[in-house]
Design a protein around this motif. Structure first.
Motif, PDB file in Angstrom:
ATOM      1  N   ILE A   6      51.493  39.487  44.581  1.00 11.93           N
ATOM      2  CA  ILE A   6      50.649  40.660  44.821  1.00 11.93           C
ATOM      3  C   ILE A   6      51.151  41.807  43.960  1.00 11.93           C
ATOM      4  N   PHE A   7      50.219  42.476  43.290  1.00  5.47           N
ATOM      5  CA  PHE A   7      50.530  43.612  42.429  1.00  5.47           C
ATOM      6  C   PHE A   7      50.017  44.872  43.118  1.00  5.47           C
ATOM      7  N   TYR A   8      50.927  45.674  43.637  1.00  4.64           N
ATOM      8  CA  TYR A   8      50.549  46.831  44.447  1.00  4.64           C
ATOM      9  C   TYR A   8      51.060  48.116  43.808  1.00  4.64           C
ATOM     10  N   ASP A   9      50.494  49.232  44.243  1.00  6.46           N
ATOM     11  CA  ASP A   9      50.868  50.552  43.734  1.00  6.46           C
ATOM     12  C   ASP A   9      52.027  51.097  44.556  1.00  6.46           C
ATOM     13  N   GLY A  10      53.211  51.098  43.980  1.00 10.04           N
ATOM     14  CA  GLY A  10      54.403  51.584  44.663  1.00 10.04           C
ATOM     15  C   GLY A  10      54.445  53.087  44.843  1.00 10.04           C
ATOM     16  N   ILE A  57      42.569  48.642  41.476  1.00 10.37           N
ATOM     17  CA  ILE A  57      42.229  47.709  42.550  1.00 10.37           C
ATOM     18  C   ILE A  57      43.408  46.752  42.753  1.00 10.37           C
ATOM     19  N   LEU A  58      43.665  46.401  43.991  1.00  5.79           N
ATOM     20  CA  LEU A  58      44.747  45.476  44.299  1.00  5.79           C
ATOM     21  C   LEU A  58      44.466  44.130  43.644  1.00  5.79           C
ATOM     22  N   LEU A  59      45.434  43.631  42.905  1.00  8.13           N
ATOM     23  CA  LEU A  59      45.311  42.319  42.276  1.00  8.13           C
ATOM     24  C   LEU A  59      46.365  41.393  42.840  1.00  8.13           C
ATOM     25  N   SER A  60      46.046  40.109  42.825  1.00  6.02           N
ATOM     26  CA  SER A  60      47.043  39.100  43.169  1.00  6.02           C
ATOM     27  C   SER A  60      46.818  37.893  42.271  1.00  6.02           C
ATOM     28  N   LEU A  61      47.856  37.106  42.145  1.00  3.39           N
ATOM     29  CA  LEU A  61      47.844  35.929  41.288  1.00  3.39           C
ATOM     30  C   LEU A  61      48.232  34.731  42.139  1.00  3.39           C
ATOM     31  N   THR A  62      47.357  33.740  42.194  1.00  3.43           N
ATOM     32  CA  THR A  62      47.636  32.543  42.977  1.00  3.43           C
ATOM     33  C   THR A  62      48.590  31.630  42.203  1.00  3.43           C
ATOM     34  N   ALA A  63      49.152  30.664  42.900  1.00  9.23           N
ATOM     35  CA  ALA A  63      50.085  29.723  42.279  1.00  9.23           C
ATOM     36  C   ALA A  63      49.433  28.957  41.135  1.00  9.23           C
ATOM     37  N   ASP A  64      48.113  28.764  41.217  1.00  6.72           N
ATOM     38  CA  ASP A  64      47.420  28.028  40.146  1.00  6.72           C
ATOM     39  C   ASP A  64      46.858  28.941  39.054  1.00  6.72           C
ATOM     40  N   GLY A  65      47.220  30.244  39.087  1.00 11.14           N
ATOM     41  CA  GLY A  65      46.843  31.156  38.008  1.00 11.14           C
ATOM     42  C   GLY A  65      45.561  31.937  38.197  1.00 11.14           C
ATOM     43  N   GLN A  66      44.912  31.797  39.340  1.00  8.76           N
ATOM     44  CA  GLN A  66      43.684  32.545  39.606  1.00  8.76           C
ATOM     45  C   GLN A  66      44.017  33.980  39.984  1.00  8.76           C
ATOM     46  N   ILE A  67      43.270  34.931  39.440  1.00  9.98           N
ATOM     47  CA  ILE A  67      43.454  36.344  39.786  1.00  9.98           C
ATOM     48  C   ILE A  67      42.440  36.718  40.856  1.00  9.98           C
ATOM     49  N   LEU A  68      42.945  37.252  41.965  1.00  5.46           N
ATOM     50  CA  LEU A  68      42.097  37.744  43.055  1.00  5.46           C
ATOM     51  C   LEU A  68      42.105  39.265  43.001  1.00  5.46           C
ATOM     52  N   TRP A 105      36.205  52.579  47.464  1.00  6.43           N
ATOM     53  CA  TRP A 105      36.351  54.024  47.685  1.00  6.43           C
ATOM     54  C   TRP A 105      37.801  54.341  48.063  1.00  6.43           C
ATOM     55  N   PHE A 106      38.360  53.538  48.973  1.00  9.06           N
ATOM     56  CA  PHE A 106      39.753  53.746  49.369  1.00  9.06           C
ATOM     57  C   PHE A 106      40.682  53.654  48.162  1.00  9.06           C
ATOM     58  N   ALA A 107      40.520  52.609  47.355  1.00 12.43           N
ATOM     59  CA  ALA A 107      41.400  52.401  46.203  1.00 12.43           C
ATOM     60  C   ALA A 107      41.359  53.596  45.253  1.00 12.43           C
ATOM     61  N   ALA A 108      40.178  54.135  45.042  1.00 12.61           N
ATOM     62  CA  ALA A 108      40.033  55.281  44.143  1.00 12.61           C
ATOM     63  C   ALA A 108      40.613  56.562  44.733  1.00 12.61           C
ATOM     64  N   ASN A 109      40.732  56.612  46.056  1.00  9.90           N
ATOM     65  CA  ASN A 109      41.195  57.819  46.752  1.00  9.90           C
ATOM     66  C   ASN A 109      42.445  57.571  47.594  1.00  9.90           C
ATOM     67  N   ARG A 110      43.218  56.558  47.253  1.00 13.54           N
ATOM     68  CA  ARG A 110      44.320  56.128  48.120  1.00 13.54           C
ATOM     69  C   ARG A 110      45.397  57.177  48.346  1.00 13.54           C
ATOM     70  N   TYR A 111      45.637  58.040  47.372  1.00 14.38           N
ATOM     71  CA  TYR A 111      46.665  59.068  47.582  1.00 14.38           C
ATOM     72  C   TYR A 111      46.192  60.108  48.596  1.00 14.38           C
ATOM     73  N   GLN A 112      44.939  60.502  48.496  1.00 13.69           N
ATOM     74  CA  GLN A 112      44.400  61.476  49.452  1.00 13.69           C
ATOM     75  C   GLN A 112      44.303  60.859  50.852  1.00 13.69           C
ATOM     76  N   VAL A 113      43.833  59.611  50.927  1.00 14.75           N
ATOM     77  CA  VAL A 113      43.738  58.938  52.223  1.00 14.75           C
ATOM     78  C   VAL A 113      45.132  58.768  52.828  1.00 14.75           C
ATOM     79  N   SER A 114      46.109  58.431  52.009  1.00 12.34           N
ATOM     80  CA  SER A 114      47.490  58.323  52.492  1.00 12.34           C
ATOM     81  C   SER A 114      47.966  59.649  53.072  1.00 12.34           C
TER      82      SER A 114
END
Length: 132
Positions: A6-10, A57-68, A105-114
């Motif tokens: 999972i690739f998240y915004d720290g 946008i939150l991205l993740s990488l599966t074991a088989d290389g698929q990006i979600l 909408w949340f992803a674009a405004n995550r700092y304000q929502v936080s």
């Protein structure tokens, strides 16, 4: 080896809190690898991941290389640790469309929502602090 990376915004307090919850459920990291996109080495370690997109946008990488993306990543993460029931309803056909729009909408405004929800707008240097 983990089943999902999972690739998240720290810098996002809510994102960091969710990753901390996932880390507590998967303390050995055998199901999830959590990668902070704000770390300088991230782009070199994962060249298949577009850092700019991961910042939108939150991205993740599966074991088989698929990006979600977005809530598909969220649901895959919670499913990987055996808690997919918490997010399954977000993938139901009638709810999915609305949930995805709200997530974008949340992803674009995550700092304000936080800030609204936690009193912390941004995390820096590994800790979260309120920033006005």
């Amino acid at each position: 080896m983990s089943t999902l990376t999972i690739f998240y915004d720290g810098f996002c307090p809510l994102c960091v809190r969710e990753m901390a919850q996932l880390r507590r459920i998967d303390p050995d990291g055998d199901k999830l690898t959590l990668v902070d996109i704000q770390q300088a080495e991230m782009a070199q370690q994962y060249p298949q991941i577009d850092v700019a997109e991961a910042g939108r946008i939150l991205l993740s990488l599966t074991a088989d290389g698929q990006i979600l993306r977005g809530l598909d990543s969220t649901h895959a993460a919670w499913s990987a640790v055996g808690k997919g029931h918490r997010t399954a309803f977000l993938r139901w056909p009638l709810i999915r469309w609305f949930a995805d729009k709200i997530y974008l909408w949340f992803a674009a405004n995550r700092y304000q929502v936080s800030y609204w929800l936690t009193g912390q707008a941004r995390c820096d240097s590994g800790s979260c602090a309120r920033r006005d």
